[in-house]
Design a protein around this motif. Structure first.
Motif, PDB file in Angstrom:
ATOM      1  N   ALA A   1       0.834  -1.209   0.000  1.00  0.00           N
ATOM      2  CA  ALA A   1       0.000   0.000   0.000  1.00  0.00           C
ATOM      3  C   ALA A   1       0.866   1.255   0.000  1.00  0.00           C
ATOM      4  O   ALA A   1       0.553   2.234  -0.681  1.00  0.00           O
ATOM      5  CB  ALA A   1      -0.942  -0.007   1.192  1.00  0.00           C
ATOM      6  N   GLN A   2       1.960   1.228   0.757  1.00  0.00           N
ATOM      7  CA  GLN A   2       2.833   2.398   0.833  1.00  0.00           C
ATOM      8  C   GLN A   2       3.539   2.640  -0.496  1.00  0.00           C
ATOM      9  O   GLN A   2       3.579   3.764  -0.982  1.00  0.00           O
ATOM     10  CB  GLN A   2       3.870   2.211   1.955  1.00  0.00           C
ATOM     11  N   THR A   3       4.100   1.607  -1.103  1.00  0.00           N
ATOM     12  CA  THR A   3       4.870   1.798  -2.330  1.00  0.00           C
ATOM     13  C   THR A   3       3.986   1.963  -3.559  1.00  0.00           C
ATOM     14  O   THR A   3       4.234   2.822  -4.391  1.00  0.00           O
ATOM     15  CB  THR A   3       5.835   0.616  -2.554  1.00  0.00           C
ATOM     16  N   THR A   4       2.941   1.169  -3.673  1.00  0.00           N
ATOM     17  CA  THR A   4       2.105   1.196  -4.875  1.00  0.00           C
ATOM     18  C   THR A   4       1.061   2.305  -4.840  1.00  0.00           C
ATOM     19  O   THR A   4       0.869   3.013  -5.830  1.00  0.00           O
ATOM     20  CB  THR A   4       1.404  -0.162  -5.060  1.00  0.00           C
ATOM     21  N   LEU A   5       0.390   2.452  -3.714  1.00  0.00           N
ATOM     22  CA  LEU A   5      -0.736   3.388  -3.623  1.00  0.00           C
ATOM     23  C   LEU A   5      -0.400   4.692  -2.904  1.00  0.00           C
ATOM     24  O   LEU A   5      -1.217   5.599  -2.876  1.00  0.00           O
ATOM     25  CB  LEU A   5      -1.905   2.716  -2.888  1.00  0.00           C
ATOM     26  N   ARG A   6       0.766   4.757  -2.291  1.00  0.00           N
ATOM     27  CA  ARG A   6       1.152   5.886  -1.441  1.00  0.00           C
ATOM     28  C   ARG A   6       0.115   6.115  -0.334  1.00  0.00           C
ATOM     29  O   ARG A   6      -0.293   7.230  -0.052  1.00  0.00           O
ATOM     30  CB  ARG A   6       1.377   7.154  -2.260  1.00  0.00           C
ATOM     31  N   LEU A   7      -0.305   5.000   0.258  1.00  0.00           N
ATOM     32  CA  LEU A   7      -1.281   5.008   1.345  1.00  0.00           C
ATOM     33  C   LEU A   7      -0.633   4.369   2.562  1.00  0.00           C
ATOM     34  O   LEU A   7      -0.158   3.238   2.500  1.00  0.00           O
ATOM     35  CB  LEU A   7      -2.532   4.210   0.948  1.00  0.00           C
ATOM     36  N   ALA A   8      -0.589   5.096   3.664  1.00  0.00           N
ATOM     37  CA  ALA A   8      -0.007   4.571   4.896  1.00  0.00           C
ATOM     38  C   ALA A   8      -1.065   3.774   5.643  1.00  0.00           C
ATOM     39  O   ALA A   8      -2.142   4.283   5.930  1.00  0.00           O
ATOM     40  CB  ALA A   8       0.516   5.712   5.759  1.00  0.00           C
ATOM     41  N   LEU A   9      -0.750   2.522   5.948  1.00  0.00           N
ATOM     42  CA  LEU A   9      -1.634   1.687   6.759  1.00  0.00           C
ATOM     43  C   LEU A   9      -1.030   1.606   8.149  1.00  0.00           C
ATOM     44  O   LEU A   9       0.052   1.068   8.331  1.00  0.00           O
ATOM     45  CB  LEU A   9      -1.764   0.287   6.166  1.00  0.00           C
ATOM     46  N   ASP A  10      -1.734   2.145   9.126  1.00  0.00           N
ATOM     47  CA  ASP A  10      -1.296   2.125  10.519  1.00  0.00           C
ATOM     48  C   ASP A  10      -1.996   0.954  11.207  1.00  0.00           C
ATOM     49  O   ASP A  10      -3.211   0.968  11.384  1.00  0.00           O
ATOM     50  CB  ASP A  10      -1.639   3.446  11.195  1.00  0.00           C
ATOM     51  N   VAL A  11      -1.228  -0.077  11.551  1.00  0.00           N
ATOM     52  CA  VAL A  11      -1.788  -1.282  12.152  1.00  0.00           C
ATOM     53  C   VAL A  11      -2.012  -1.043  13.641  1.00  0.00           C
ATOM     54  O   VAL A  11      -1.079  -0.743  14.382  1.00  0.00           O
ATOM     55  CB  VAL A  11      -0.858  -2.493  11.930  1.00  0.00           C
ATOM     56  N   VAL A  12      -3.265  -1.161  14.077  1.00  0.00           N
ATOM     57  CA  VAL A  12      -3.624  -1.003  15.483  1.00  0.00           C
ATOM     58  C   VAL A  12      -3.614  -2.400  16.095  1.00  0.00           C
ATOM     59  O   VAL A  12      -4.459  -3.228  15.775  1.00  0.00           O
ATOM     60  CB  VAL A  12      -5.017  -0.352  15.636  1.00  0.00           C
ATOM     61  N   ARG A  13      -2.638  -2.642  16.941  1.00  0.00           N
ATOM     62  CA  ARG A  13      -2.465  -3.978  17.520  1.00  0.00           C
ATOM     63  C   ARG A  13      -2.973  -4.034  18.954  1.00  0.00           C
ATOM     64  O   ARG A  13      -2.895  -3.060  19.687  1.00  0.00           O
ATOM     65  CB  ARG A  13      -1.001  -4.379  17.508  1.00  0.00           C
ATOM     66  N   ARG A  14      -3.416  -5.202  19.322  1.00  0.00           N
ATOM     67  CA  ARG A  14      -3.814  -5.467  20.704  1.00  0.00           C
ATOM     68  C   ARG A  14      -2.568  -5.904  21.467  1.00  0.00           C
ATOM     69  O   ARG A  14      -1.774  -6.694  20.981  1.00  0.00           O
ATOM     70  CB  ARG A  14      -4.860  -6.576  20.714  1.00  0.00           C
ATOM     71  N   SER A  15      -2.397  -5.408  22.648  1.00  0.00           N
ATOM     72  CA  SER A  15      -1.243  -5.757  23.471  1.00  0.00           C
ATOM     73  C   SER A  15      -1.317  -7.228  23.891  1.00  0.00           C
ATOM     74  O   SER A  15      -2.395  -7.746  24.179  1.00  0.00           O
ATOM     75  CB  SER A  15      -1.216  -4.861  24.714  1.00  0.00           C
ATOM     76  N   ASP A  16      -0.168  -7.901  23.926  1.00  0.00           N
ATOM     77  CA  ASP A  16      -0.138  -9.319  24.293  1.00  0.00           C
ATOM     78  C   ASP A  16      -0.526  -9.558  25.746  1.00  0.00           C
ATOM     79  O   ASP A  16      -1.028 -10.616  26.088  1.00  0.00           O
ATOM     80  CB  ASP A  16       1.262  -9.893  24.044  1.00  0.00           C
ATOM     81  N   ASP A  17      -0.275  -8.581  26.610  1.00  0.00           N
ATOM     82  CA  ASP A  17      -0.583  -8.767  28.031  1.00  0.00           C
ATOM     83  C   ASP A  17      -1.999  -8.336  28.402  1.00  0.00           C
ATOM     84  O   ASP A  17      -2.377  -8.369  29.560  1.00  0.00           O
ATOM     85  CB  ASP A  17       0.439  -8.033  28.900  1.00  0.00           C
ATOM     86  N   THR A  18      -2.810  -7.971  27.428  1.00  0.00           N
ATOM     87  CA  THR A  18      -4.183  -7.546  27.685  1.00  0.00           C
ATOM     88  C   THR A  18      -5.091  -8.770  27.750  1.00  0.00           C
ATOM     89  O   THR A  18      -5.028  -9.649  26.906  1.00  0.00           O
ATOM     90  CB  THR A  18      -4.672  -6.607  26.566  1.00  0.00           C
ATOM     91  N   HIS A  19      -5.943  -8.797  28.751  1.00  0.00           N
ATOM     92  CA  HIS A  19      -6.907  -9.888  28.906  1.00  0.00           C
ATOM     93  C   HIS A  19      -8.312  -9.310  28.868  1.00  0.00           C
ATOM     94  O   HIS A  19      -8.572  -8.246  29.405  1.00  0.00           O
ATOM     95  CB  HIS A  19      -6.687 -10.620  30.232  1.00  0.00           C
ATOM     96  N   GLY A  20      -9.220 -10.021  28.217  1.00  0.00           N
ATOM     97  CA  GLY A  20     -10.598  -9.563  28.143  1.00  0.00           C
ATOM     98  C   GLY A  20     -10.777  -8.483  27.096  1.00  0.00           C
ATOM     99  O   GLY A  20      -9.931  -8.260  26.234  1.00  0.00           O
TER     100      GLY A  20
END
Length: 139
Positions: free
Chosen positions: A56-75
């Motif tokens: 997406a960044q190289t071809t479309l010039r669109l930044a994808l910001d990945v929102v990740r869940r923390s590994d130590d989060t429960h529930g």
């Protein structure tokens, strides 16, 4: 489904179960940018991480910001920006027809999602406008 920061529908694509989210995104993102040329950043969940971000960044010039869940989060935890899509899905599930899989064609399912979102947005516009009065009517 791609929504804006307010949760309003920009695009929807219904695919068979065997199609991964990343593969669907490769087809959707160019169409999204063709319709909405000013978009330069999209928040996505962890399922879209990997080569799609670089493509997406190289071809479309669109930044994808990945929102990740923390590994130590429960529930359940509210993740930044990911709740926008989840909120839109909950709004759409108020439409009884979307609560079950009645449609057999993907195009029909997409149309029902768009119809449901149009009803939701028109209700909001009508609520803001208030009741209409006749010209010259006392009120």
């Amino acid at each position: 489904m791609i929504v804006d920061a307010l949760g309003l529908l920009l695009m929807v694509l219904v695919t068979p179960a065997g199609v991964t989210d990343r593969d669907a995104a490769c087809g959707m993102l160019p169409r999204l940018l063709a319709r909405h040329r000013r978009i330069r950043l999209a928040w996505v969940d962890g399922g879209y991480a990997g080569r799609l971000v670089n493509w997406a960044q190289t071809t479309l010039r669109l930044a994808l910001d990945v929102v990740r869940r923390s590994d130590d989060t429960h529930g359940f935890t509210v993740l930044p920006r990911r709740w926008c899509v989840e909120r839109t899905l909950s709004w759409l599930m108020r439409t009884r027809r979307l609560a079950r899989d009645y449609e057999t064609r993907t195009a029909s399912s997409e149309a029902v999602v768009q119809w449901s979102m149009a009803m939701l947005m028109s209700r909001r516009l009508a609520r803001r406008a208030g009741p209409l009065t006749e010209p010259g009517a006392a009120g």
